[in-house]
Every structure is written in structure tokens, then in C-alpha cells.
Design an enzyme around this catalytic site. Structure first.
Site, PDB file in Angstrom:
ATOM      1  N   SER A 144       3.654 -12.537  -1.257  1.00  0.00           N
ATOM      2  CA  SER A 144       2.551 -11.612  -1.057  1.00  0.00           C
ATOM      3  C   SER A 144       1.348 -12.324  -0.448  1.00  0.00           C
ATOM      4  O   SER A 144       1.441 -12.873   0.645  1.00  0.00           O
ATOM      5  CB  SER A 144       2.191 -10.930  -2.379  1.00  0.00           C
ATOM      6  OG  SER A 144       1.239  -9.918  -2.187  1.00  0.00           O
ATOM      7  N   ASP A 303      -1.924  -7.939   4.231  1.00  0.00           N
ATOM      8  CA  ASP A 303      -1.493  -9.245   3.735  1.00  0.00           C
ATOM      9  C   ASP A 303      -0.145  -9.614   4.362  1.00  0.00           C
ATOM     10  O   ASP A 303       0.439  -8.837   5.116  1.00  0.00           O
ATOM     11  CB  ASP A 303      -1.450  -9.248   2.205  1.00  0.00           C
ATOM     12  CG  ASP A 303      -0.411  -8.321   1.630  1.00  0.00           C
ATOM     13  OD1 ASP A 303       0.061  -7.421   2.356  1.00  0.00           O
ATOM     14  OD2 ASP A 303      -0.066  -8.464   0.446  1.00  0.00           O
ATOM     15  N   ASP A 305       3.016  -9.691   3.600  1.00  0.00           N
ATOM     16  CA  ASP A 305       4.172  -8.789   3.551  1.00  0.00           C
ATOM     17  C   ASP A 305       3.778  -7.327   3.751  1.00  0.00           C
ATOM     18  O   ASP A 305       4.584  -6.422   3.546  1.00  0.00           O
ATOM     19  CB  ASP A 305       4.969  -8.974   2.258  1.00  0.00           C
ATOM     20  CG  ASP A 305       4.198  -8.550   1.013  1.00  0.00           C
ATOM     21  OD1 ASP A 305       2.976  -8.767   0.965  1.00  0.00           O
ATOM     22  OD2 ASP A 305       4.820  -8.018   0.075  1.00  0.00           O
ATOM     23  N   ASP A 307       1.909  -5.039   2.303  1.00  0.00           N
ATOM     24  CA  ASP A 307       1.878  -3.982   1.289  1.00  0.00           C
ATOM     25  C   ASP A 307       0.466  -3.756   0.758  1.00  0.00           C
ATOM     26  O   ASP A 307       0.222  -2.799   0.027  1.00  0.00           O
ATOM     27  CB  ASP A 307       2.863  -4.248   0.145  1.00  0.00           C
ATOM     28  CG  ASP A 307       2.546  -5.502  -0.654  1.00  0.00           C
ATOM     29  OD1 ASP A 307       1.624  -6.259  -0.277  1.00  0.00           O
ATOM     30  OD2 ASP A 307       3.244  -5.755  -1.659  1.00  0.00           O
TER      31      ASP A 307
END
Length: 576
Positions: A144, A303, A305, A307
Site C-alpha cells: 500500500s 497511492d 496500489d 486504492d
């Protein structure tokens, strides 16, 4: 664990490759580093793995990834869903692609077909794809928004959400039961493909995802009218968001999208930011420079990834760019969804907004105003995803929107995890609509404060790394729960909730009741005058987190109350 024995085993065992052994030889004599790498197995927690990349049992490497995947494979087989296969995605972090392939090879060696994206994809696309493919499980290789030295591995189940209790604990048991690294099964990708156990997910999945997102727009005619006027600056922060975010904006008709060139290319070292987190204002430095050059209306960052979404918006009155917390952006999107669906007559009578116990309280007032239910869950978007499944099973509610304070939200039910690509779409649609109405995101936020209350929130974190840090965090939590303060910063505690002990204590009457949620190491204080505080260890980083919220009579009063309570919480953290 015998640290020295484990270290020597990795040096001597033929199973571990030459590069791993060379890395470990370089730390010979550094007892502290050896201990940190080998004092435990990298914990497969309730969401999966997350740790520093490197050699050792307490690190993210191909061996710990294989071991975790073997445990997951054993669980899938025991559940009798082996034939459904599993989907895998990965982000731009260092080693992400390698870890994803290692996971696929271990699944294939256990007779479980792996469906792999051909290149990096956002986490929500994994949630979407595994449901489209009818898979039993899914894996996303990502850490993340953690610093560059980290990577991780998140596990999803067939409903598209991250694993929750009791399934998470059952999978953890299977992972922990794998004691011998050398006994983990694996095979070459070429052999897996020949056996029909490895398949690359085709571009049609991207197309389906985009169509699912576009179907969620509420006022497409307004977008067509205003899209050519709205100026958007976007940065993917060297992550996965660049292509899908630009694609959805382009297909919706937004013409003036400016991408931060220095942060456009995926790069796991994140060379332009110390911390690739849209919650961190420093991550917006280059984007804000570009915004000023092009006179942007909205500034967006996702960010690694993709999400989580962070935003700034131009305040036309001052000419400055205002930052929005996750709670603020969540409220802007929620306000737009509720108002437009009510106007269109599509707001369900049994509608529900889902959020977490550490998110702001404005949503309660907004939900009341629109006569929809507000449901709170423990921290973590997996619990919001779980609610969607429960709604579908029970038929008691229809999901309207879900959000959490940590810059994550989900518009629609195409995925069961937070989706920054969908959030970009919804936020830009809201901005276009407000422009059509002659106002802005900044002005609407001030209107929401006046309508529902001046709610402000803050977050304090204390980082405590390594074995000693984990011990200290545990001691801090136990100290606070065994000696519950009656006031914090002069603000009286009305109710204390200990989710680990499943107890809600009325501080005046001393009466107790159950929390109504799962047990979790979380302490929550309801304070007088609408204030609150929540304390919990991070589930993904070596940190203890202190969440603070207040309600003020106006903006200045709320800021002052928040500042005072935040300082008191900092002292509480230092004291314990």
C-alpha cells in the site's frame, strides 16, 4: 525461535539461493540485525503479510511468500474449492512481480489454477477480477502506502473482500502449520502453463472494469457539459494508478488532465517522495507546483496500489489550494451521491452508508438528513466489504457508499475494497456538477460544515520498530485499558469501549454492555461535547495510532478544540 540457529540454517541449507546467502553473510557479526531478521516468522496477520524486503524469516522474500501461499493453498484445498482457482495482481513496488509469480507457481504446484494480470494493476481491479472469474481466492502483492523498503501480500476470498474472521484465523493456522520451507511446493511457469494451471488475464478484464465504473456516474450530461472546463492535476506517485485513472477520465470526457511527469513512471524506489502516501502533504509538492502552473481546479494523488485517494482543491476566494482529509473527501462524495440519488428518486428506502469507528461523525448527521442508515465497523476496509456481502445475504439493506478516514472509499459494489480509480471518477463528477452550479469543492465543504456541524479530526502516530517496539506498543495498550482515564485534556470521558474485552463502560453509572463488534485490540473514548478519541496498534506498520475527533461551534472553535485534544492525546502517549 533460536535466532542463531535459524540464521545458520539459511546460510547452510541448499534450498536457499546464492543471493540470499550473500545478503546474510554481509550482516555476520551484526547481532541486532540478525535478531530482527530471525527473531520470529514474518507474521501472517488477519490481512496477510507485510514487512521489510530482505533475507530472513521476518522479511518479505520469495521464501516467506511461498510459505504463505502454501498455507493458503492447503486451505483452498480443504475448503473443496480448488477447481475455482485464484487471481493475482501486483503493484509497482520492488519485487512485486517476482513475489506474484512465486505465489502463482506455488498455487499451480498444488493443482490450483493461477490467473495473473500481465502487468501491474490497482488493488480494486483484483477484487473485481476474482469475482468476474469466479475464483475461490485472490492475492495482491502490495504494501500500500508504506515506505519503499516494504512489500506485502493481501489475501481475498471469493466475495472479493479481504479475508475476515473466522476465515482469516483458519488461513493463519494453515500458514503457521507450514514449518519446513523446503517442503513448500513450486514449479516453473512454463510447466504450469502447459498443465493449464497458469493463465494471463486478458485486456477484456480492463474493459469490463471501466464499463462497471462508468455505469456508476449519476449525471453524465453534466460531465459532458463541464468536463472540457474542469482542470485536473493528477499524480500516481510512481504507482499503478496512471493508466486506469487517465483512462476513466478520458472516457468520461475530461479533457484537461495534467499528470505530474516526474511521478508518472512506476518505480518501487519512489524517488521523488520519502513516503508514497496521499495522506502526507509532502507527497503533493510536485503536483501543487504543476497545479499553480496550469491553474488547476482539483489536484489528485493515488497511492502505489491505487486504492487510496488524496485531494487538494482550489479555493477561488483566496487563490490557495486547500487540502482535504479522508473524512472531508468522503463527505463530499457522500453528499453528492445522496443528493443526486434523492433528486433522481433512486435513493433506496433501506439504504445504508458504511464507515469505521475511527472515521468522522459528520456522516451520522448526513445519513439522518437523508433517512439512510449508518453502520459502523472495526477499522479496515475489509469490514466494509464484508457488510456488502451481509446485505446481499440478508436483504436488509442496500449499500449506498462506504468510506474510511484513511483516504479510502468505495462507490458501487463492483469491487469489495476501497477503489481510488472509482473515487477519482466520483470526485471529478462532483466537482463538475458543483462548477455547473457556480460553486466549488471548497465552498461546498464549508456549506456541509454549516449544515451538519463543524467536525474536525486528527491522527497522531508513534512509531516503535522491532521486537522491543512491539513489546512497548502492547504495554501501552494494556496500561491504558487497565487504568482508564476519566478525562483527557480536561474533556470528560462519558463512555469507554474496549473492543478486545468486548466491553462498553458507562463512566458515570459504571454499567457495562457488549460492543456489538468483533474483538479487536482497540480502545475508544466517547467524550463530552461530541469529542472522541480512539487508540489502536496499526495492523500493517510498527505504529500505535491515536485518532481524535471534535465538533465545534464554528471552524475556529473546532480547530482550537482539536488542537487542544490532540496535544492531550500526545501527552497520554508519552506518559504510557
Amino acid at each position: 525461535m533460536d535466532v542463531k540457529k535459524a540464521y545458520e540454517s539459511w546460510l547452510e541449507d541448499a534450498y536457499f539461493d546464492k543471493e540470499t546467502k550473500e545478503e546474510l553473510r554481509k550482516i555476520a557479526g551484526d547481532e541486532k540485525e540478525i535478531e530482527d531478521r530471525f527473531y520470529r516468522e514474518l507474521e501472517f496477520g488477519t490481512g496477510g503479510l507485510r514487512g521489510i524486503i530482505g533475507a530472513g524469516t521476518n522479511r518479505m522474500n520469495i521464501y516467506t511468500v511461498r510459505k504463505a501461499t502454501q498455507g493458503l493453498a492447503n486451505y483452498i484445498i480443504k475448503e473443496g474449492v480448488k477447481e475455482k482457482g485464484a487471481a493475482i495482481a501486483y503493484d509497482s513496488r520492488n519485487m512485486s512481480q517476482r513475489f506474484a509469480k512465486e505465489a502463482a507457481c506455488t498455487l499451480a504446484a498444488n493443482g490450483i489454477k493461477a490467473y495473473m494480470f500481465p502487468s501491474l494493476r490497482p488493488t480494486p481491479m483484483l477484487s473485481f477480477a476474482l469475482r468476474e472469474l469466479g475464483c475461490a481466492a485472490g492475492i495482491v502483492v502490495t504494501a500500500s502506502h508504506n515506505p519503499a523498503r516494504y512489500n506485502g501480500y493481501k489475501v481475498y476470498w471469493e466475495d472479493g473482500a479481504q479475508i475476515v474472521s473466522p476465515r482469516d484465523k483458519e488461513i493463519i493456522q494453515e500458514v503457521n502449520a507450514v514449518k519446513d520451507y523446503g517442503a513448500v511446493r513450486t514449479m516453473e511457469i512454463e510447466d504450469a502453463m502447459a498443465a493449464g494451471l497458469y493463465e494471463v488475464i486478458g485486456p477484456e478484464m480492463d474493459d469490463k472494469y471501466m464499463e462497471a465504473l462508468k455505469s456508476l456516474t449519476l449525471r453524465p450530461e453534466i460531465i459532458r457539459e463541464e468536463a472540457k472546463n474542469l482542470k485536473i492535476v493528477y499524480t500516481p506517485l510512481h504507482g499503478t494508478g496512471n493508466l486506469p485513472v487517465r483512462r476513466i477520465l478520458q472516457e468520461l470526457g475530461f479533457e484537461n488532465v495534467y499528470v505530474v511527469k516526474e511521478q508518472e513512471t512506476p518505480d518501487g524506489n519512489f524517488p521523488t517522495v520519502p513516503y508514497p502516501n496521499p495522506e502526507d502533504k509532502n507527497a503533493f509538492a510536485l503536483a501543487l507546483e504543476l497545479a499553480k502552473e496550469v491553474d488547476a481546479d482539483v489536484v489528485l494523488a493515488t497511492d502505489p496500489d491505487a486504492d487510496r485517494l488524496g485531494i487538494y482543491a482550489k479555493d477561488t476566494r483566496s487563490g490557495d489550494y486547500q487540502s482535504f482529509t479522508g473524512n472531508m473527501s468522503g463527505m463530499l462524495i457522500l453528499d453528492y451521491i445522496l443528493s443526486q440519488r434523492k433528486a433522481a428518486g433512486t435513493l433506496p428506502a433501506d439504504g445504508a452508508v458504511v464507515t469505521t469507528i475511527v472515521s468522522g461523525n459528520m456522516a451520522r448527521e448526513m445519513a439522518k438528513a437523508y433517512q439512510v442508515d449508518l453502520i459502523e465497523t472495526l477499522t479496515g476496509f475489509k469490514y466494509i466489504g464484508e457488510q456488502i456481502k451481509l446485505f446481499e445475504e440478508s436483504g436488509e439493506h442496500e449499500y449506498v457508499f462506504g468510506y474510511e478516514e484513511s483516504y479510502g472509499c468505495l462507490v458501487g459494489t463492483h469491487a469489495r475494497d476501497k477503489d481510488a480509480v472509482a473515487a477519482v471518477m466520483a470526485l471529478c463528477e462532483a466537482a463538475a456538477y458543483l462548477r455547473h452550479m457556480g460553486t466549488t469543492l471548497c465552498e461546498r465543504m464549508q456549506e456541509l460544515y454549516k449544515l451538519y456541524g463543524f467536525y474536525k479530526e486528527d491522527l497522531c502516530t508513534v512509531t516503535l520498530e522491532g521486537k522491543d517496539g512491539a513489546k512497548k506498543i502492547k504495554e501501552m495498550m494494556e496500561c491504558i485499558r487497565t487504568d482508564v482515564p476519566e478525562e483527557i485534556g480536561g474533556v470528560r470521558v462519558l463512555e469507554f469501549r474496549d473492543y478486545k474485552e468486548n466491553v462498553v463502560l458507562d463512566m458515570e453509572s459504571k454499567k457495562k454492555k457488549e460492543t456489538g463488534l468483533r474483538r479487536s485490540d482497540v480502545l475508544y473514548f466517547d467524550l463530552e461535547d461530541g469529542a472522541w478519541c480512539c487508540i489502536r496498534p496499526s495492523g500493517t506498520e510498527p505504529k500505535i495510532k491515536f485518532y481524535i475527533g471534535v465538533r465545534g461551534t464554528d471552524g475556529a472553535n473546532a480547530d482550537a478544540r482539536l488542537s487542544g485534544l490532540t496535544e492531550a492525546v500526545r501527552k497520554l502517549a508519552e506518559q504510557d
